[in-house]
Write a protein that holds these residues in place. Sequence first.
Motif, PDB file in Angstrom:
ATOM      1  N   VAL A 108       0.847  -1.193   0.000  1.00 48.89           N
ATOM      2  CA  VAL A 108       0.000   0.000   0.000  1.00 48.89           C
ATOM      3  C   VAL A 108       0.881   1.241   0.000  1.00 48.89           C
ATOM      4  N   ALA A 109       0.266   2.379  -0.253  1.00 47.53           N
ATOM      5  CA  ALA A 109       1.001   3.639  -0.230  1.00 47.53           C
ATOM      6  C   ALA A 109       1.564   3.891   1.170  1.00 47.53           C
ATOM      7  N   PRO A 110       2.748   4.498   1.284  1.00 42.25           N
ATOM      8  CA  PRO A 110       3.351   4.748   2.591  1.00 42.25           C
ATOM      9  C   PRO A 110       2.465   5.575   3.519  1.00 42.25           C
ATOM     10  N   ASP A 111       1.582   6.389   2.938  1.00 35.36           N
ATOM     11  CA  ASP A 111       0.723   7.238   3.755  1.00 35.36           C
ATOM     12  C   ASP A 111      -0.696   6.677   3.887  1.00 35.36           C
ATOM     13  N   ALA A 112      -0.863   5.380   3.642  1.00 41.44           N
ATOM     14  CA  ALA A 112      -2.188   4.764   3.747  1.00 41.44           C
ATOM     15  C   ALA A 112      -2.761   4.986   5.139  1.00 41.44           C
ATOM     16  N   ASP A 113      -4.022   5.416   5.219  1.00 39.89           N
ATOM     17  CA  ASP A 113      -4.618   5.739   6.511  1.00 39.89           C
ATOM     18  C   ASP A 113      -5.160   4.498   7.210  1.00 39.89           C
ATOM     19  N   ALA A 114      -5.645   4.684   8.432  1.00 44.79           N
ATOM     20  CA  ALA A 114      -6.120   3.579   9.251  1.00 44.79           C
ATOM     21  C   ALA A 114      -7.293   2.854   8.613  1.00 44.79           C
ATOM     22  N   ASP A 115      -8.193   3.575   7.971  1.00 43.60           N
ATOM     23  CA  ASP A 115      -9.351   2.936   7.339  1.00 43.60           C
ATOM     24  C   ASP A 115      -8.914   2.006   6.221  1.00 43.60           C
ATOM     25  N   THR A 116      -7.929   2.421   5.439  1.00 40.28           N
ATOM     26  CA  THR A 116      -7.417   1.576   4.368  1.00 40.28           C
ATOM     27  C   THR A 116      -6.806   0.306   4.927  1.00 40.28           C
ATOM     28  N   LEU A 117      -6.038   0.434   6.008  1.00 41.20           N
ATOM     29  CA  LEU A 117      -5.398  -0.727   6.610  1.00 41.20           C
ATOM     30  C   LEU A 117      -6.431  -1.677   7.205  1.00 41.20           C
ATOM     31  N   ARG A 118      -7.472  -1.132   7.830  1.00 43.56           N
ATOM     32  CA  ARG A 118      -8.538  -1.991   8.378  1.00 43.56           C
ATOM     33  C   ARG A 118      -9.240  -2.764   7.261  1.00 43.56           C
ATOM     34  N   THR A 119      -9.469  -2.107   6.142  1.00 46.09           N
ATOM     35  CA  THR A 119     -10.131  -2.761   5.018  1.00 46.09           C
ATOM     36  C   THR A 119      -9.309  -3.943   4.516  1.00 46.09           C
ATOM     37  N   ILE A 120      -8.000  -3.771   4.439  1.00 44.03           N
ATOM     38  CA  ILE A 120      -7.133  -4.852   3.972  1.00 44.03           C
ATOM     39  C   ILE A 120      -7.101  -5.998   4.975  1.00 44.03           C
ATOM     40  N   LEU A 121      -7.071  -5.671   6.254  1.00 46.51           N
ATOM     41  CA  LEU A 121      -7.056  -6.717   7.279  1.00 46.51           C
ATOM     42  C   LEU A 121      -8.359  -7.515   7.297  1.00 46.51           C
ATOM     43  N   ASN A 122      -9.454  -6.859   6.944  1.00 48.10           N
ATOM     44  CA  ASN A 122     -10.776  -7.471   7.033  1.00 48.10           C
ATOM     45  C   ASN A 122     -11.168  -8.117   5.699  1.00 48.10           C
ATOM     46  N   ARG A 123     -10.376  -9.085   5.288  1.00 47.07           N
ATOM     47  CA  ARG A 123     -10.608  -9.795   4.033  1.00 47.07           C
ATOM     48  C   ARG A 123     -10.428 -11.297   4.239  1.00 47.07           C
ATOM     49  N   PRO A 124     -11.026 -12.113   3.368  1.00 42.57           N
ATOM     50  CA  PRO A 124     -10.678 -13.537   3.379  1.00 42.57           C
ATOM     51  C   PRO A 124      -9.189 -13.700   3.088  1.00 42.57           C
ATOM     52  N   ILE A 125      -8.604 -14.760   3.613  1.00 41.01           N
ATOM     53  CA  ILE A 125      -7.187 -15.048   3.391  1.00 41.01           C
ATOM     54  C   ILE A 125      -7.058 -16.407   2.717  1.00 41.01           C
ATOM     55  N   ARG A 126      -6.161 -16.491   1.760  1.00 45.78           N
ATOM     56  CA  ARG A 126      -5.846 -17.794   1.160  1.00 45.78           C
ATOM     57  C   ARG A 126      -4.330 -17.973   1.128  1.00 45.78           C
ATOM     58  N   VAL A 127      -3.892 -19.145   1.544  1.00 47.07           N
ATOM     59  CA  VAL A 127      -2.488 -19.525   1.449  1.00 47.07           C
ATOM     60  C   VAL A 127      -2.397 -20.551   0.330  1.00 47.07           C
ATOM     61  N   CYS A 128      -1.558 -20.267  -0.663  1.00 52.81           N
ATOM     62  CA  CYS A 128      -1.510 -21.073  -1.883  1.00 52.81           C
ATOM     63  C   CYS A 128      -0.160 -21.774  -1.996  1.00 52.81           C
ATOM     64  N   GLY A 129      -0.201 -23.089  -2.129  1.00 50.17           N
ATOM     65  CA  GLY A 129       1.021 -23.815  -2.417  1.00 50.17           C
ATOM     66  C   GLY A 129       1.374 -23.670  -3.883  1.00 50.17           C
ATOM     67  N   VAL A 130       2.633 -23.357  -4.167  1.00 52.88           N
ATOM     68  CA  VAL A 130       3.104 -23.266  -5.551  1.00 52.88           C
ATOM     69  C   VAL A 130       4.320 -24.167  -5.704  1.00 52.88           C
ATOM     70  N   VAL A 131       4.536 -24.635  -6.921  1.00 49.40           N
ATOM     71  CA  VAL A 131       5.678 -25.505  -7.202  1.00 49.40           C
ATOM     72  C   VAL A 131       6.589 -24.820  -8.208  1.00 49.40           C
ATOM     73  N   LYS A 132       7.815 -25.319  -8.307  1.00 50.23           N
ATOM     74  CA  LYS A 132       8.745 -24.784  -9.292  1.00 50.23           C
ATOM     75  C   LYS A 132       8.152 -24.970 -10.692  1.00 50.23           C
ATOM     76  N   ASN A 133       8.344 -23.987 -11.544  1.00 50.00           N
ATOM     77  CA  ASN A 133       7.801 -24.026 -12.897  1.00 50.00           C
ATOM     78  C   ASN A 133       8.497 -25.116 -13.709  1.00 50.00           C
ATOM     79  N   ILE A 134       7.705 -26.110 -14.167  1.00 47.20           N
ATOM     80  CA  ILE A 134       8.258 -27.204 -14.971  1.00 47.20           C
ATOM     81  C   ILE A 134       7.687 -27.186 -16.388  1.00 47.20           C
ATOM     82  N   GLY A 135       7.053 -26.061 -16.735  1.00 49.84           N
ATOM     83  CA  GLY A 135       6.525 -25.918 -18.088  1.00 49.84           C
ATOM     84  C   GLY A 135       5.127 -26.453 -18.280  1.00 49.84           C
ATOM     85  N   ALA A 136       4.438 -26.797 -17.193  1.00 53.60           N
ATOM     86  CA  ALA A 136       3.070 -27.298 -17.309  1.00 53.60           C
ATOM     87  C   ALA A 136       2.139 -26.149 -17.696  1.00 53.60           C
ATOM     88  N   PRO A 137       1.071 -26.439 -18.457  1.00 54.27           N
ATOM     89  CA  PRO A 137       0.132 -25.380 -18.843  1.00 54.27           C
ATOM     90  C   PRO A 137      -0.676 -24.910 -17.650  1.00 54.27           C
TER      91      PRO A 137
END
Length: 260
Positions: A108-137
């Motif tokens: 976010v912007a260095p001067d992001a205000d408290a409301d902006t930060l609260r909005t970002i915190l108040n979101r669904p979260i997903r943790v995604c496993g990724v693998v090394k790129n082996i050329g798969a489509p």
Amino acid sequence: MTLLCQPSAPAPTQSPFRTDDGKLLFRPAGHGALIENLNDIDADIVFIKNIDNVTTDHHRADTVQYKCALAGLLTELQTRAFEYLNNFAAHGIDEIRAFIRNDLCVRVAPDADADTLRTILNRPIRVCGVVKNIGAPGGGPFWVRGDDGTESLQIVESSQIAPDARSIMNTSSHFNPVDLVCGVRDAHGNKFDLTKFIDPKTGFISDKSSGGRALRAMERPGLWNGAMAHWNTIFVEVPITTFTPVKVVCDLLSPMHMDK
């Protein structure tokens, strides 16, 4: 469901596609339509994995281990985000901004205000496993800049990248095998309305065929692409042994699909 259009050389007519008996042809609107199914699940944590990426019991140990690891990281990040939301004033804004940037991977912007930060915190979260790129489509992890200048991690498919820039898919370091752990409740234990976190502008047109005739179909934002565009996303490298896709029948002959 989406209405299909039939292209004709040299340029598409964009007219509705009709079958040989004159009926309008409809088809599912892409896996982005599944966000509504996900929204209906009553759970704290949801695991998502492609059905063509399921291995045998003999080779399942790594997949189980890293699923648990991804879920552990998710709960840790949720706990910290909930603490900041519930006791925002007790923490310095610089501390919260650092957590959002370094742990939730949102720039976010260095001067992001408290409301902006609260909005970002108040979101669904997903943790995604990724693998090394082996050329798969398929897609991969990229930084994406939003209309407001905020940068976040996203899973991007080749159809979302301009044709003259698609070479970056081939040079990317990692690949998305669709191995997601999702936190879908807020700091008060209420379920998020996941339909509020979709980027509708990320729908796309795909080239398909029916009965040997080419057509173009408008697809909804993909489930792990535009349909989750406004989630907080974290990528974690997992072993290639957790990625055992079956795209063609001969893939079933690979060692990872053998019992022994």
